[in-house]
Design an enzyme around this catalytic site. Structure first.
Site, PDB file in Angstrom:
ATOM      1  N   HIS A 195      13.705   0.184  28.820  1.00 56.46           N
ATOM      2  CA  HIS A 195      12.772   0.648  29.857  1.00 56.46           C
ATOM      3  C   HIS A 195      13.247   1.961  30.454  1.00 56.46           C
ATOM      4  CE1 HIS A 195      15.240  -0.519  33.442  1.00 56.46           C
ATOM      5  NE2 HIS A 195      15.690  -1.465  32.634  1.00 56.46           N
ATOM      6  N   ASP A 221      21.228   2.037  33.501  1.00 53.57           N
ATOM      7  CA  ASP A 221      20.085   1.130  33.612  1.00 53.57           C
ATOM      8  C   ASP A 221      18.817   1.943  33.920  1.00 53.57           C
ATOM      9  OD1 ASP A 221      18.498  -1.112  33.890  1.00 53.57           O
ATOM     10  OD2 ASP A 221      19.071  -1.455  35.977  1.00 53.57           O
ATOM     11  N   GLU A 273       9.957  -2.202  33.846  1.00 53.94           N
ATOM     12  CA  GLU A 273      10.797  -3.403  33.851  1.00 53.94           C
ATOM     13  C   GLU A 273      11.231  -3.755  35.258  1.00 53.94           C
ATOM     14  OE1 GLU A 273      14.609  -5.766  33.600  1.00 53.94           O
ATOM     15  OE2 GLU A 273      14.228  -3.805  34.494  1.00 53.94           O
ATOM     16  N   GLU A 274      11.589  -2.748  36.029  1.00 55.04           N
ATOM     17  CA  GLU A 274      12.074  -3.002  37.391  1.00 55.04           C
ATOM     18  C   GLU A 274      10.968  -3.492  38.313  1.00 55.04           C
ATOM     19  OE1 GLU A 274      15.064  -3.135  37.844  1.00 55.04           O
ATOM     20  OE2 GLU A 274      16.130  -1.695  36.587  1.00 55.04           O
ATOM     21  N   GLU A 290      19.848  -3.318  27.392  1.00 54.72           N
ATOM     22  CA  GLU A 290      19.895  -3.245  28.857  1.00 54.72           C
ATOM     23  C   GLU A 290      21.230  -2.684  29.321  1.00 54.72           C
ATOM     24  OE1 GLU A 290      18.672  -3.309  31.674  1.00 54.72           O
ATOM     25  OE2 GLU A 290      16.691  -4.212  31.539  1.00 54.72           O
ATOM     26  N   HIS A 309      22.379  -0.495  39.949  1.00 59.17           N
ATOM     27  CA  HIS A 309      21.313  -0.382  40.947  1.00 59.17           C
ATOM     28  C   HIS A 309      21.783   0.345  42.208  1.00 59.17           C
ATOM     29  CE1 HIS A 309      18.272  -3.630  39.399  1.00 59.17           C
ATOM     30  NE2 HIS A 309      18.527  -2.681  38.508  1.00 59.17           N
TER      31      HIS A 309
END
Length: 944
Positions: free
Chosen positions: A242, A254, A288-289, A315, A388
């Site tokens: 993603h 990510d 995706e998030e 991922e 994140h």
């Protein structure tokens, strides 16, 4: 002299091999059997000085004995054995974290000199990563950066397509020129197809015990297919990553890293001869998030979905170390993983992830649930402190990591495209055991095979009982079980002390620190049990033999139970059972040989046996242990304020201490009660020093191991309040000085509110809001004080009245059927320049227009999250629910997130207020040891 020394020392059962005759004043004694130094035999304690006073020794002889006694042979044996275990752990560390050498993007370096084909280049991947994470930045679904990312990927992929077509044309020309020569036939280059999918849809996403109804609008996917033609197109392997990011992160790993890997794979494979059997589909997924919307869109609606037979999902949740295979659900795909050059994966990770303990999820879920696909889920996971956060940047991504992930994925894709029959045998199954051996080899076999192997190991264990190699007692068995319990529970004492002194999570800043803070007391706890169960009446070595036999029986029994329960991770127990059994057989042979030679009077444990028992177990456990702590320690920074993080890590550490080397339980008896008692006291002293010094000097957070804070500026259009919420997501200390600092920034006092007090406060990030406790600051006085609009400054009108074009809900096509008691309406939401709306209401819903079943016919609290692409201005939902009459309106709460502020120094201000920058001020004042996820949102209620 040698013969005299032998005669004198014979009573201590020491066999001297050599004494350096040229240095009598400093004799060197080499022992052929350190086992003989044991003072375990309580009936024959070591000689003391007083025992020697009346012996007719010469000065030289006495020096030899005193020198020997001075050297503390029992300590020498301990240090030698512990040194061996430490060496095993160190070697496992070196192997575990090894990464391949990166390949540059220079033209010569990207060509393999042996094959002439393009090589995978880490530098090419990093170029993509840097552009996405630094030039574009935060790529949140629905923002302008989201659209920039799509444009960039489409542009680059079109360039690859043009290059591939030129290469194919060039190759075709060469075939024409050389066509008369049979040996000049060149395989065709792959056919390069490309799609851009934009779709709407809905799905149910249950996560962390919460039910979430998901809607998405204008969700974008970019798809590339490489194939050899129509025959290859019938069966395809899907590779997915993603390109969007979460709210607080530029997402270098990510998930820009996997995006870069897929781009590099396309570059390489599009300019190689086409894979001969199956096509490859690359899905650059745009959401995706936002809870896996784009992957759901592809696997449920795209024209290629029915050709996909298997999936490889890529991922990232860390920045260092090797990627891991942590989910796999079919035998053929697991066997395909054997082809990768750097295997790293274990079914234990698969089993652990399936429990839900790991608070995370991937697109793999959508492909399995909606596409019934089998495949592999691979992720970067080490050093997930930066996951994140604003620190997920290329500069923190370890050298060799992209090369590791890329070469593994390239090998997988090539093997699956060339050699695997995807038309059959791709059924989902969990009955496969797999694991890597120190990143060098990959082993897999069926659960049936595992059970057969376990039966054979069990039979071998029975043999040890039959021949007397294994001789346990009920007392020893109980001691092993209680030692395990003590290892698990005694570290909780340290955890309670840490919490009582207000130093929760003091171990958080490094993955290995929990071992320091909880390990000594865990070891002391399990050894204390052995001290209590040490049998003074047992003859020479029997305490050791009984305990080592009990360890064997414990693991054989655990292996049997796990086999009965069909737990694939039982290979770990089987390995412990096997090597404990092998050690006992080795020891039995040594004891028989010694008895025949007249060197042993009774059963015992030969010193070398411990090396046999420990070598493989400790080596492999260290390998697994590094992964375990790399995964769990950073995870505690985002598991919620109510989670008992200290207790969790105390128990995990205790289990690791016990599992690191179970034969230590037997070895602890080797030198008698007094020696064991001293070791326990020493461990407790070390534990106390570590706690006091560590809590005084170590902070749980620092720049590269930050505390996660969440901030939202929430404007409630119903109540008129303008509030700033600052929350944290772990049970570690929330520094009072920081709250004081924020209070001074806005010249207001904070109000504390737990997540359970008002779960709707953080509805914009539902279901994650359940983890957050908040400090709340009224920003209205600050805005009025700093605005350039005097009318606004002096007005009593709620500031929310000045918000321009807020999101709205209206009801259309409203009807009521008095016979059925059902009320129908169409909810229309308009939210120009807002994203990620969350709608919640209480109702007894009968039907709706979402393409999913109503979860219950009872009255229920529904939460519907909607995400849309750039410039998506609204959505609609048809609803039918049970009402008390035509005027029984539906009370709906709507939360919407503003598009500005994600990583860029911009902020939406109140109309006519000037540049105040409420959120910008907070972000700029962020401490260096804090990671801040921030956004602004509006909330309002509607009666429809």
């Amino acid at each position: 002299m040698t013969s005299l020394a032998d005669a004198v020392l014979k009573q201590r059962r020491i066999s001297i091999v050599k004494i350096d005759d040229t240095h009598y004043n400093n004799p060197i004694i080499l022992l052929s059997d350190i086992d003989a130094l044991s003072s375990n035999d309580e009936k024959h304690p070591p000689c003391k000085d007083n025992d020697l006073k009346n012996k007719p020794f010469t000065k030289t002889h006495k020096n030899v004995l005193q020198q020997l006694q001075h050297r503390h042979p029992n300590l020498a044996a301990w240090f030698l054995y512990l040194g061996f275990l430490s060496a095993l752990a160190f070697m496992a560390f070196q192997i575990h974290y090894a990464l391949p050498t990166p390949v540059s993007s220079e033209e010569g370096a990207t060509i393999d000199p042996l094959t002439g084909q393009y090589r995978f280049s880490e530098e090419n991947v990093r170029k993509v990563v840097r552009y996405l994470s630094e030039d574009i930045g935060y790529r949140v679904v629905g923002t302008e950066q989201d659209q920039e990312t799509q444009d960039y990927l489409i542009r680059e992929l079109k360039t690859f397509k043009e290059q591939a077509q030129k290469q194919s044309a060039r190759q075709s020309g060469e075939k024409i020129d050389l066509g008369r020569v049979a040996t000049a036939q060149v395989p065709p280059f792959p056919k390069f197809d490309m799609w851009v999918q934009v779709a709407d849809g809905s799905h149910q996403f249950d996560f962390m015990s919460k039910v979430v109804m998901k809607m998405y609008t204008n969700m974008t996917n970019i798809i590339v297919r490489l194939s050899c033609g129509p025959e290859c197109d019938k069966n395809a392997v899907l590779l997915n990553a993603h390109y969007d990011t979460t709210l607080g992160s530029p997402g270098a790993v990510d998930d820009a890293l996997p995006i870069g890997v897929m781009m590099e794979l396309i570059r390489i494979l599009s300019q190689r001869p086409a894979l001969k059997r199956n096509s490859l589909i690359f899905l650059f997924n745009g959401g995706e998030e936002s809870l896996q919307d784009a992957s759901h869109s592809f696997i449920t609606t795209h024209e290629l979905r029915n050709t996909v037979r298997a999936v490889i999902n890529l991922e990232g949740c860390g920045t260092t170390g090797p990627e891991i295979l942590f989910q796999a659900n079919s035998r053929p795909m697991i066997e395909a993983y054997r082809k990768v050059p750097y295997p790293h994966g274990t079914v234990m990770a698969n089993d652990l992830f399936a429990t839900g303990v790991i608070l995370s999820d991937t697109d793999f879920r959508q492909f399995v649930d909606y596409g019934n696909l089998t495949g592999l889920d691979m992720a970067v996971y080490k050093n997930s402190y930066l996951y994140h956060t604003h620190l997920d940047l290329d500069e923190h991504m370890e050298q060799g990591l992209p090369q590791h992930l890329g070469e593994n994925t390239l090998a997988l894709a090539t093997h699956l495209g060339d050699d695997v029959d995807l038309s059959e045998g791709m059924e989902q199954t969990k009955d496969v055991v797999y694991y890597d051996i120190f990143g060098q080899f990959f082993v897999s076999y069926s659960m049936d095979m595992a059970i057969r192997l376990n039966i054979a190991i069990g039979a071998l264990a029975v043999l040890t009982l039959a021949i007397g190699a294994s001789q346990t007692t009920l007392r020893a068995i109980i001691s092993v079980l209680l030692s395990l319990a003590a290892a698990l529970l005694s570290p909780l004492l340290s955890a309670f002390m840490i919490q009582a002194l207000g130093k929760s999570m003091v171990w958080f800043s490094h993955e290995w620190l929990p071992v320091v803070f909880f390990g000594p007391i865990g070891a002391a706890g399990m050894l204390s049990v052995q001290l209590a169960f040490h049998n003074k009446k047992s003859g020479y070595g029997l305490n050791e033999l009984h305990t080592l036999s009990a360890v064997q029986l414990f693991y054989v029994a655990a292996m049997a139970v796990a086999s009965y329960m069909q737990i694939a991770s039982n290979y770990f127990l089987a390995m412990y059972s096997l090597f404990s059994t092998m050690a006992l057989l080795f020891n039995h042979r040594r004891m028989v040989a010694q008895r025949k030679a007249g060197k042993a009077k009774a059963s015992g444990i030969d010193y070398a046996t411990y090396y046999v028992a420990s070598g493989i177990q400790t080596f492999y456990l260290s390998h697994l242990g590094f992964s375990l702590f790399d995964l769990i320690v950073p995870l505690t920074g985002r598991i919620g304020v109510d989670a008992p993080a200290d207790a969790i890590m105390a128990i995990v550490t205790g289990f690791s201490v016990f599992s690191f080397n179970p034969p230590l339980l037997a070895f602890s008896h080797r030198f008698g009660r007094a020696s064991l008692r001293r070791i326990i006291v020493w461990l407790l002293c070390v534990q106390m020093v570590v706690l006091l010094v560590g809590m005084a000097l170590i902070s749980p957070y620092n720049t590269l191991h930050p505390k996660r804070l969440f901030a939202q500026h929430l404007r409630n259009l119903t109540s008129g309040e303008s509030l700033l919420y600052v929350a944290h997501a772990d049970p570690g200390p929330f520094y009072a000085p920081y709250i004081t600092q924020v209070e001074s920034l806005y010249d207001t006092k904070a109000l504390f509110k737990s997540g359970s007090d008002n779960p709707g406060d953080w509805k914009a990030i539902y279901p994650f809001n359940q983890f957050l406790d908040s400090y709340i600051f009224d920003t209205a006085p600050y805005i009025r004080k700093h605005t350039t609009n005097t009318t606004l400054a002096n007005s009593d009108t709620p500031l929310t009245e000045f918000i321009r074009s807020p999101p709205k809900l209206v009801a259309e096509n409203v009807s009521y059927n008095p016979e059925t008691g059902l009320r129908k309406l169409t909810i229309l939401c308009t939210h120009p320049n807002y994203i990620w709306t969350v709608t919640s209401f209480d109702a007894e819903v009968v039907s709706w227009s979402m393409d999913l079943d109503v979860p219950t016919k009872e009255k229920f609290r529904y939460v519907v999250r909607n995400a849309g692409g750039y410039r998506t201005d609204g959505w609609r939902l048809e609803l039918e629910y049970r009402a008390n009459g035509p005027n029984d309106k539906l009370r709906v709460e709507l939360t919407s997130m503003e598009t500005e502020g994600f990583g860029r120094d911009i902020e939406r201000e109140l109309e006519g207020s000037g540049d105040i920058g409420v959120m910008r001020k907070l972000v700029k004042a962020r401490p260096s040891d804090v990671s801040l996820t921030y956004f602004s949102a509006v909330l309002s209620n509607f009666d429809l």
